[in-house]
Design a protein around this motif. Sequence first.
Motif, PDB file in Angstrom:
ATOM      1  N   GLU A 167       0.721  -0.703   0.104  1.00 29.43           N
ATOM      2  CA  GLU A 167       0.155   0.169  -0.202  1.00 29.43           C
ATOM      3  C   GLU A 167       0.845   1.058   0.087  1.00 29.43           C
ATOM      4  O   GLU A 167       2.329   1.307   0.418  1.00 29.43           O
ATOM      5  N   SER A 216       2.970  -1.992  -8.370  1.00 30.15           N
ATOM      6  CA  SER A 216       2.291  -4.126  -8.658  1.00 30.15           C
ATOM      7  C   SER A 216       3.668  -4.121  -9.501  1.00 30.15           C
ATOM      8  O   SER A 216       4.246  -5.706  -9.060  1.00 30.15           O
ATOM      9  N   VAL A 223      -0.398  -3.331  -5.736  1.00 29.97           N
ATOM     10  CA  VAL A 223      -0.263  -2.450  -4.411  1.00 29.97           C
ATOM     11  C   VAL A 223      -1.521  -1.406  -4.604  1.00 29.97           C
ATOM     12  O   VAL A 223      -1.675  -0.952  -5.792  1.00 29.97           O
ATOM     13  N   THR A 224      -2.039  -0.722  -2.673  1.00 25.50           N
ATOM     14  CA  THR A 224      -3.089  -0.342  -3.507  1.00 25.50           C
ATOM     15  C   THR A 224      -2.312   1.179  -3.253  1.00 25.50           C
ATOM     16  O   THR A 224      -1.566   1.815  -2.769  1.00 25.50           O
ATOM     17  N   SER A 226      -3.655   5.659  -2.423  1.00 21.54           N
ATOM     18  CA  SER A 226      -4.012   6.867  -2.348  1.00 21.54           C
ATOM     19  C   SER A 226      -3.429   8.250  -2.953  1.00 21.54           C
ATOM     20  O   SER A 226      -2.338   8.203  -2.235  1.00 21.54           O
ATOM     21  N   ALA A 244       4.668   4.518   2.442  1.00 21.11           N
ATOM     22  CA  ALA A 244       4.316   3.176   2.915  1.00 21.11           C
ATOM     23  C   ALA A 244       4.929   2.327   3.566  1.00 21.11           C
ATOM     24  O   ALA A 244       6.171   3.086   4.491  1.00 21.11           O
TER      25      ALA A 244
END
Length: 347
Positions: A167, A216, A223-224, A226, A244
């Motif tokens: 993330e 990713s 991978v998220t 924001s 992260a």
Amino acid sequence: MTVRVAVAGASGYAGGELLRLLASHPGVEIGAVTAHSSAGRSLGSVQPQLPELADRILLDTGADSLRGHDVVFLALPHGQSAALAAELEPGTLVLDCGADFRLRDPAAWERFYGSAHAGTWPYGLPELPGAREELTGATRIAVPGCYPTAVTLALFPAFAAGLLEPEAVIVAASGTSGAGRSPQTRFLGAEVMGSMSPYGVGGGHRHTPELVQNLSLAAGERVTVSFTPTLAPMPRGILATCSARLRPGIPAGEAGEAEVRAVYRDAYADEPFVRLLPPGQWPATAAVLGSNSVQVQIAVDPDARRLICVSAIDNLTKGTAGGAVQSMNIALGLPERLGLPTNGVAP
């Protein structure tokens, strides 16, 4: 070796930056320069910073104007490159500075751009593992977005080394040129001077799926992301602050930061345009102004157990035109640094 190059969308910011770089590239002869609404005008009337090309007349952007060149740069709005590229000779090197061919996932394209997916071309971020091999000899190249360039170069070494949970939280500030040259009220000087504002909040920015794709691939798992972009009161530049969480087992104190720094030092040791700054020195957009350089710095927050990565680029140079010229050099077998400045302009 001299190649004849055309630039479509030469009246815009990206097109003007391409021409600035290409005009000093010793392996390039500039051919057709094209535009849409500015067709028929002199290039000097819309790009006065390019006196050596001032008398060139902007042609209409169409395949007839672009055929017969060795290289064609498409600096066009998203969604306009695919149809034009399909009309150009297969052997012509075409570099798309728009988003049409960046994404691998058709569903992601359709969700964020609202049209049919045109396909996927080799991705023009040479610093990624394996990218140079894919770009060598390519005849179609998708130039990355400006935010994805800054963010990917800030984070991918740590994801590739398995140091991070899948993330990332990203807040990045961009100058107003990132929105292009079309007049909009919110980009007037009176609106942006002395003010910063967010946009595309809550996962709505079109570069989000490109960020997810790049990180990713580096991590080997999804991978998220924001991502919150902000508009800064400056004409050009991006400062990306990315974080992260460290994986369990990675120390969060000085030892962890030393481990991360070693990973970044190895990743960028031989990169001509990326500089990992010495400890305590932080990236600044002014330091990379007008250059193809990237500044990167890292820190570990021991209490939050998060890695903080900060990068600075010029969104029009390394973030668009410089990345395109760098990819062209690799595709054609030219020295990668040819025609690309590494020193910024200051103050």
